[in-house]
Design a protein around this motif. Structure first.
Motif, PDB file in Angstrom:
ATOM      1  N   LYS A 153      33.436  42.869  50.671  1.00  0.00           N
ATOM      2  CA  LYS A 153      33.630  43.299  51.735  1.00  0.00           C
ATOM      3  C   LYS A 153      34.300  42.244  52.748  1.00  0.00           C
ATOM      4  O   LYS A 153      35.201  42.463  53.537  1.00  0.00           O
ATOM      5  CB  LYS A 153      32.914  44.378  52.431  1.00  0.00           C
ATOM      6  CG  LYS A 153      32.545  45.560  51.808  1.00  0.00           C
ATOM      7  CD  LYS A 153      31.712  46.516  52.658  1.00  0.00           C
ATOM      8  CE  LYS A 153      31.847  47.857  51.934  1.00  0.00           C
ATOM      9  NZ  LYS A 153      30.647  48.893  52.619  1.00  0.00           N
ATOM     10  N   ARG A 154      33.865  40.799  52.527  1.00  0.00           N
ATOM     11  CA  ARG A 154      34.417  39.898  53.422  1.00  0.00           C
ATOM     12  C   ARG A 154      35.716  39.576  53.104  1.00  0.00           C
ATOM     13  O   ARG A 154      36.246  38.921  53.918  1.00  0.00           O
ATOM     14  CB  ARG A 154      33.342  38.539  52.959  1.00  0.00           C
ATOM     15  CG  ARG A 154      32.008  38.621  53.614  1.00  0.00           C
ATOM     16  CD  ARG A 154      31.335  37.454  52.898  1.00  0.00           C
ATOM     17  NE  ARG A 154      29.901  37.519  53.301  1.00  0.00           N
ATOM     18  CZ  ARG A 154      29.034  36.253  53.111  1.00  0.00           C
ATOM     19  NH1 ARG A 154      29.549  35.366  52.525  1.00  0.00           N
ATOM     20  NH2 ARG A 154      27.796  36.349  53.612  1.00  0.00           N
ATOM     21  N   GLN A 187      35.015  51.380  44.423  1.00  0.00           N
ATOM     22  CA  GLN A 187      35.221  52.383  45.457  1.00  0.00           C
ATOM     23  C   GLN A 187      34.676  51.905  46.916  1.00  0.00           C
ATOM     24  O   GLN A 187      35.026  52.710  47.928  1.00  0.00           O
ATOM     25  CB  GLN A 187      34.274  53.645  45.172  1.00  0.00           C
ATOM     26  CG  GLN A 187      34.514  54.416  43.784  1.00  0.00           C
ATOM     27  CD  GLN A 187      33.480  55.322  43.158  1.00  0.00           C
ATOM     28  OE1 GLN A 187      32.479  55.392  43.704  1.00  0.00           O
ATOM     29  NE2 GLN A 187      33.946  56.161  42.219  1.00  0.00           N
ATOM     30  N   SER A 188      34.173  50.865  47.066  1.00  0.00           N
ATOM     31  CA  SER A 188      33.774  50.403  48.259  1.00  0.00           C
ATOM     32  C   SER A 188      34.717  49.246  48.869  1.00  0.00           C
ATOM     33  O   SER A 188      34.717  49.351  50.209  1.00  0.00           O
ATOM     34  CB  SER A 188      32.432  49.285  48.130  1.00  0.00           C
ATOM     35  OG  SER A 188      31.494  50.275  47.586  1.00  0.00           O
ATOM     36  N   VAL A 189      35.807  48.847  48.190  1.00  0.00           N
ATOM     37  CA  VAL A 189      36.730  47.916  48.785  1.00  0.00           C
ATOM     38  C   VAL A 189      38.096  48.606  48.214  1.00  0.00           C
ATOM     39  O   VAL A 189      38.269  49.193  47.315  1.00  0.00           O
ATOM     40  CB  VAL A 189      36.684  46.728  48.306  1.00  0.00           C
ATOM     41  CG1 VAL A 189      35.176  46.023  49.010  1.00  0.00           C
ATOM     42  CG2 VAL A 189      36.709  46.630  46.631  1.00  0.00           C
ATOM     43  N   SER A 190      39.147  48.144  48.785  1.00  0.00           N
ATOM     44  CA  SER A 190      40.706  48.579  48.632  1.00  0.00           C
ATOM     45  C   SER A 190      41.215  47.381  47.793  1.00  0.00           C
ATOM     46  O   SER A 190      42.180  47.731  47.230  1.00  0.00           O
ATOM     47  CB  SER A 190      41.464  48.744  50.065  1.00  0.00           C
ATOM     48  OG  SER A 190      41.462  47.201  50.640  1.00  0.00           O
ATOM     49  N   ILE A 191      40.513  46.548  47.389  1.00  0.00           N
ATOM     50  CA  ILE A 191      41.148  45.073  46.911  1.00  0.00           C
ATOM     51  C   ILE A 191      40.891  45.705  45.305  1.00  0.00           C
ATOM     52  O   ILE A 191      39.968  46.329  44.798  1.00  0.00           O
ATOM     53  CB  ILE A 191      40.129  43.960  46.743  1.00  0.00           C
ATOM     54  CG1 ILE A 191      40.265  43.375  48.514  1.00  0.00           C
ATOM     55  CG2 ILE A 191      40.725  43.081  46.011  1.00  0.00           C
ATOM     56  CD1 ILE A 191      38.867  42.425  48.659  1.00  0.00           C
ATOM     57  N   PRO A 192      41.874  45.470  44.513  1.00  0.00           N
ATOM     58  CA  PRO A 192      41.925  46.309  43.126  1.00  0.00           C
ATOM     59  C   PRO A 192      40.634  45.423  42.147  1.00  0.00           C
ATOM     60  O   PRO A 192      40.511  44.150  42.426  1.00  0.00           O
ATOM     61  CB  PRO A 192      43.175  45.764  42.328  1.00  0.00           C
ATOM     62  CG  PRO A 192      44.091  45.425  43.523  1.00  0.00           C
ATOM     63  CD  PRO A 192      43.249  45.229  44.786  1.00  0.00           C
TER      64      PRO A 192
END
Length: 246
Positions: A153-154, A187-192
Motif C-alpha cells: 500500500k505504500r 484485492q488490497s491494491v490497484s497495482i497489478p
C-alpha cells in the motif's frame, strides 16, 4: 494473464533454489542465455530473471549472464536482485531490460522506488518476498517486521508497474501457489500482482485461468517447468484460451 518462465542466476549458471536457500541450489543449465532462447522458442512472451548472488551482495553480480540473455532473445525481460540505486536502474534499462524489480530497497528506501517509478514509467516493479506473511529482504536472509499488504500500500499511486509476490515458504518445493495470500494482496491494491513461489503442476495453471484469478497479471514458474511437471505448450494453450474467453 502472463506465464513468466524464471531464470535464477547463481555463479553464472541457471539454477533453482529450495526455500530460498543458496546452499540448496540445483543447476539446470550452465548457459542462462541458452535457457532463455529455449523459453522464447517454446512461445513464452516475457522472461523473469533473478540475480541471486546480487540479491545478497546488494549489487549486480551476474551482469554478464544477464547481458548475454538480452543479446540472445527478443521478448521482454524483467530482472531483480541487487538493484538498489537509480544508477543501477537506469543502467539496466539502457541495456535493454523491459522492467527492473526492486525488493530490498522497497523496504529500506521507498522514496527511491517512487522516484524511479516516476522517472521510468511502466518499467519499475516491486518484489515483495514473504516468510510467514512478513516481508523478507537481503536475498531472503532477513525477515522484517513489515506485513506484505502494508508494504504494498505504500506504493499505491506511485506508478509502480507491478508487484511480484513470492511466498518463500513455498518457493522451489512444488506445493502450489499460496492463492489465498496472493488474492488478498491483489484485492488490497490497484497495482497489478504477479504470483510467484510454488507453482507446481498443470492444476495450478488451470486454477490460474479461472475467472476469479483474472485480477492477477500472471504467475512465475521455475522448477516445475524445468522438471516437466508443467508442459509449456499445454500451459500456454490454456492461458491463451482463457484470454480469449473460451
Amino acid at each position: 494473464m502472463i506465464l513468466f518462465p524464471a531464470i535464477d542466476l547463481k555463479d553464472g549458471q541457471c539454477v533453482r533454489l529450495k526455500l530460498g536457500d543458496m546452499a540448496q541450489a540445483t543447476t539446470f543449465n550452465e548457459s542462462p542465455a541458452d535457457q532463455a532462447r529455449q523459453f522464447e522458442q517454446q512461445g513464452f512472451e516475457y522472461l523473469h530473471v533473478v540475480d541471486l548472488n546480487g540479491a545478497f551482495a546488494g549489487q549486480s553480480v551476474n551482469g554478464a549472464a544477464v547481458e548475454a540473455i538480452l543479446d540472445t532473445v527478443s521478448f521482454p525481460v524483467q530482472l531483480g536482485g541487487g538493484i538498489r540505486t537509480l544508477e543501477h536502474i537506469e543502467g539496466w534499462l539502457e541495456k535493454g531490460l523491459a522492467r527492473v524489480i526492486l525488493g530490498t530497497v522497497a523496504v529500506r528506501d521507498p522514496a527511491l522506488v517512487k522516484e524511479a517509478a516516476r522517472r521510468f514509467p511502466g518499467q519499475v516493479a516491486v518484489g515483495i518476498d514473504a516468510r510467514g506473511g512478513m516481508v523478507a529482504v537481503e536475498g531472503w536472509a532477513e525477515t522484517s517486521s513489515l506485513d506484505v499488504i502494508e508494504l504494498a500500500k505504500r506504493f499505491e499511486g506511485a506508478g509502480v508497474a507491478a508487484i511480484i509476490y513470492t511466498d518463500i515458504d513455498r518457493d522451489g518445493i512444488l506445493t502450489g501457489i499460496n492463492w489465498e495470500a496472493t488474492l488478498a494482496l491483489a484485492q488490497s491494491v490497484s497495482i497489478p500482482v504477479i504470483a510467484s513461489g510454488g507453482l507446481a503442476s498443470m492444476d495450478d495453471i488451470r486454477t490460474l485461468t479461472q475467472p476469479e484469478y483474472a485480477i492477477l497479471e500472471g504467475a512465475i514458474s521455475g522448477r516445475a517447468l524445468y522438471d516437466g511437471r508443467i508442459d509449456s505448450r499445454e500451459a500456454l494453450a490454456l492461458i491463451k484460451a482463457a484470454r480469449s474467453g473460451r
